[in-house]
Structure formats: structure tokens, C-alpha cells
Design a protein around this motif. Structure first.
Motif, mmCIF file in Angstrom:
data_model
loop_
_atom_site.group_PDB
_atom_site.id
_atom_site.type_symbol
_atom_site.label_atom_id
_atom_site.label_comp_id
_atom_site.label_asym_id
_atom_site.label_seq_id
_atom_site.Cartn_x
_atom_site.Cartn_y
_atom_site.Cartn_z
ATOM 1 N N CYS A 118 -19.243 51.703 -4.281
ATOM 2 C CA CYS A 118 -18.771 53.077 -4.414
ATOM 3 C C CYS A 118 -19.475 53.672 -5.627
ATOM 4 O O CYS A 118 -19.478 53.072 -6.696
ATOM 5 C CB CYS A 118 -17.256 53.103 -4.604
ATOM 6 S SG CYS A 118 -16.590 54.770 -4.696
ATOM 7 N N THR A 119 -20.060 54.845 -5.467
ATOM 8 C CA THR A 119 -20.770 55.447 -6.589
ATOM 9 C C THR A 119 -19.788 55.956 -7.637
ATOM 10 O O THR A 119 -18.595 56.162 -7.354
ATOM 11 C CB THR A 119 -21.647 56.628 -6.134
ATOM 12 O OG1 THR A 119 -20.791 57.690 -5.694
ATOM 13 C CG2 THR A 119 -22.607 56.225 -5.032
ATOM 14 N N PHE A 120 -20.290 56.174 -8.812
ATOM 15 C CA PHE A 120 -19.482 56.677 -9.917
ATOM 16 C C PHE A 120 -18.798 57.992 -9.528
ATOM 17 O O PHE A 120 -17.588 58.147 -9.686
ATOM 18 C CB PHE A 120 -20.381 56.857 -11.146
ATOM 19 C CG PHE A 120 -19.701 57.525 -12.300
ATOM 20 C CD1 PHE A 120 -18.789 56.830 -13.072
ATOM 21 C CD2 PHE A 120 -19.975 58.841 -12.627
ATOM 22 C CE1 PHE A 120 -18.154 57.440 -14.146
ATOM 23 C CE2 PHE A 120 -19.352 59.459 -13.694
ATOM 24 C CZ PHE A 120 -18.442 58.747 -14.453
ATOM 25 N N TRP A 121 -19.564 58.944 -8.990
ATOM 26 C CA TRP A 121 -19.003 60.254 -8.658
ATOM 27 C C TRP A 121 -18.038 60.187 -7.486
ATOM 28 O O TRP A 121 -17.020 60.877 -7.468
ATOM 29 C CB TRP A 121 -20.113 61.271 -8.395
ATOM 30 C CG TRP A 121 -20.759 61.671 -9.675
ATOM 31 C CD1 TRP A 121 -22.013 61.363 -10.103
ATOM 32 C CD2 TRP A 121 -20.149 62.404 -10.748
ATOM 33 N NE1 TRP A 121 -22.221 61.855 -11.360
ATOM 34 C CE2 TRP A 121 -21.109 62.510 -11.789
ATOM 35 C CE3 TRP A 121 -18.903 62.984 -10.944
ATOM 36 C CZ2 TRP A 121 -20.847 63.173 -12.980
ATOM 37 C CZ3 TRP A 121 -18.648 63.646 -12.138
ATOM 38 C CH2 TRP A 121 -19.619 63.722 -13.134
ATOM 39 N N ASP A 122 -18.347 59.350 -6.483
ATOM 40 C CA ASP A 122 -17.418 59.202 -5.365
ATOM 41 C C ASP A 122 -16.082 58.656 -5.847
ATOM 42 O O ASP A 122 -15.022 59.061 -5.368
ATOM 43 C CB ASP A 122 -17.999 58.279 -4.299
ATOM 44 C CG ASP A 122 -19.046 58.970 -3.445
ATOM 45 O OD1 ASP A 122 -19.167 60.214 -3.528
ATOM 46 O OD2 ASP A 122 -19.755 58.266 -2.702
ATOM 47 N N ARG A 123 -16.125 57.731 -6.794
ATOM 48 C CA ARG A 123 -14.881 57.171 -7.334
ATOM 49 C C ARG A 123 -14.080 58.265 -8.050
ATOM 50 O O ARG A 123 -12.866 58.374 -7.883
ATOM 51 C CB ARG A 123 -15.212 56.033 -8.305
ATOM 52 C CG ARG A 123 -14.012 55.237 -8.720
ATOM 53 C CD ARG A 123 -14.399 54.041 -9.556
ATOM 54 N NE ARG A 123 -15.274 53.126 -8.865
ATOM 55 C CZ ARG A 123 -14.861 52.132 -8.084
ATOM 56 N NH1 ARG A 123 -13.583 51.937 -7.913
ATOM 57 N NH2 ARG A 123 -15.719 51.353 -7.480
ATOM 58 N N ILE A 124 -14.751 59.084 -8.847
ATOM 59 C CA ILE A 124 -14.074 60.164 -9.575
ATOM 60 C C ILE A 124 -13.492 61.198 -8.607
ATOM 61 O O ILE A 124 -12.394 61.714 -8.821
ATOM 62 C CB ILE A 124 -15.057 60.842 -10.565
ATOM 63 C CG1 ILE A 124 -15.320 59.887 -11.724
ATOM 64 C CG2 ILE A 124 -14.514 62.175 -11.073
ATOM 65 C CD1 ILE A 124 -16.344 60.382 -12.698
ATOM 66 N N LEU A 125 -14.226 61.482 -7.515
ATOM 67 C CA LEU A 125 -13.791 62.487 -6.552
ATOM 68 C C LEU A 125 -12.884 61.909 -5.463
ATOM 69 O O LEU A 125 -12.606 62.577 -4.470
ATOM 70 C CB LEU A 125 -15.018 63.153 -5.920
ATOM 71 C CG LEU A 125 -15.904 63.924 -6.916
ATOM 72 C CD1 LEU A 125 -17.188 64.373 -6.250
ATOM 73 C CD2 LEU A 125 -15.151 65.106 -7.506
ATOM 74 N N PHE A 126 -12.417 60.666 -5.653
ATOM 75 C CA PHE A 126 -11.501 60.001 -4.735
ATOM 76 C C PHE A 126 -12.050 59.910 -3.315
ATOM 77 O O PHE A 126 -11.339 60.100 -2.340
ATOM 78 C CB PHE A 126 -10.129 60.686 -4.724
ATOM 79 C CG PHE A 126 -9.435 60.585 -6.049
ATOM 80 C CD1 PHE A 126 -8.768 59.415 -6.387
ATOM 81 C CD2 PHE A 126 -9.470 61.620 -6.959
ATOM 82 C CE1 PHE A 126 -8.125 59.298 -7.629
ATOM 83 C CE2 PHE A 126 -8.844 61.503 -8.179
ATOM 84 C CZ PHE A 126 -8.172 60.342 -8.508
ATOM 85 N N ASN A 137 -9.260 54.494 -2.985
ATOM 86 C CA ASN A 137 -8.514 55.615 -3.571
ATOM 87 C C ASN A 137 -7.807 56.449 -2.505
ATOM 88 O O ASN A 137 -7.049 57.332 -2.825
ATOM 89 C CB ASN A 137 -9.457 56.532 -4.359
ATOM 90 C CG ASN A 137 -9.987 55.846 -5.602
ATOM 91 O OD1 ASN A 137 -9.314 55.029 -6.190
ATOM 92 N ND2 ASN A 137 -11.198 56.186 -5.992
ATOM 93 N N LYS A 138 -8.088 56.197 -1.225
ATOM 94 C CA LYS A 138 -7.492 56.979 -0.125
ATOM 95 C C LYS A 138 -6.224 56.296 0.341
ATOM 96 O O LYS A 138 -6.235 55.469 1.229
ATOM 97 C CB LYS A 138 -8.483 57.112 1.021
ATOM 98 C CG LYS A 138 -9.680 57.955 0.677
ATOM 99 C CD LYS A 138 -10.620 58.028 1.868
ATOM 100 C CE LYS A 138 -11.838 58.853 1.542
ATOM 101 N NZ LYS A 138 -12.762 58.923 2.660
ATOM 102 N N GLU A 139 -5.127 56.633 -0.226
ATOM 103 C CA GLU A 139 -3.848 56.046 0.173
ATOM 104 C C GLU A 139 -2.779 57.084 0.279
ATOM 105 O O GLU A 139 -2.798 58.116 -0.203
ATOM 106 C CB GLU A 139 -3.432 54.967 -0.812
ATOM 107 C CG GLU A 139 -4.356 53.789 -0.740
ATOM 108 C CD GLU A 139 -3.960 52.688 -1.731
ATOM 109 O OE1 GLU A 139 -2.964 52.818 -2.452
ATOM 110 O OE2 GLU A 139 -4.670 51.699 -1.756
#
Length: 78
Positions: free
Chosen positions: A63-71, A76-78
Motif C-alpha cells: 500500500c503506498t504512503f498516500w493510499d494509506r493516508i487517504l484510506f 483501512n476499509k472497515e
């Protein structure tokens, strides 16, 4: 006499020893050596019960840094 180490090669590390916070300056080689000891199954009984709260030993999912921040990551999808 210890070998002189370049200051630019030192990394600040914080740990807890006997309930007290300890600050250290270590080289990456020293950190790698300590991590190798930590993940060695023979040393599992030496790990404290409250360990492993900063980073898991397992490799995180891709998971890229920005994708992690942008959920946008599946974790992060729960």
C-alpha cells in the motif's frame, strides 16, 4: 578503545529498560544486529509481554504512503 564513528551514521533510538525510558545513539549495523537477535525464534522467551506495539514483524500489505493516508488500503476499509 572503541572505533571512532561518524556522527552522521548515528540514529537516535528510544527504549524502555527496567521501566525507564533510555535514549541511545546506534549505527544501522547495531540496529540490524539487534533486530536479527529479536526475530530469532530461540530468543522468543526473552521478548517482553508488552512488546511489538510500534511495528509488527510481519511485512505490511502493499500500500503506498498516500493510499494509506487517504484510506484506500484494504486494511483501512472497515
Amino acid at each position: 578503545m572503541p572505533k571512532e564513528i561518524k556522527r552522521s551514521e548515528l540514529v537516535h533510538i528510544q527504549t524502555t529498560k527496567d521501566g525507564r525510558c533510555v535514549d541511545m545513539l546506534l549505527t544501522m549495523k547495531e540496529i540490524e544486529k539487534g533486530m536479527d537477535r529479536f526475530i530469532d525464534p530461540k530468543n522468543e522467551s526473552l521478548r517482553p509481554s508488552d512488546c511489538c506495539t510500534c511495528w509488527p514483524i510481519e511485512k505490511p500489505p502493499k500500500c503506498t504512503f498516500w493510499d494509506r493516508i487517504l484510506f484506500k488500503c484494504s486494511e483501512n476499509k472497515e
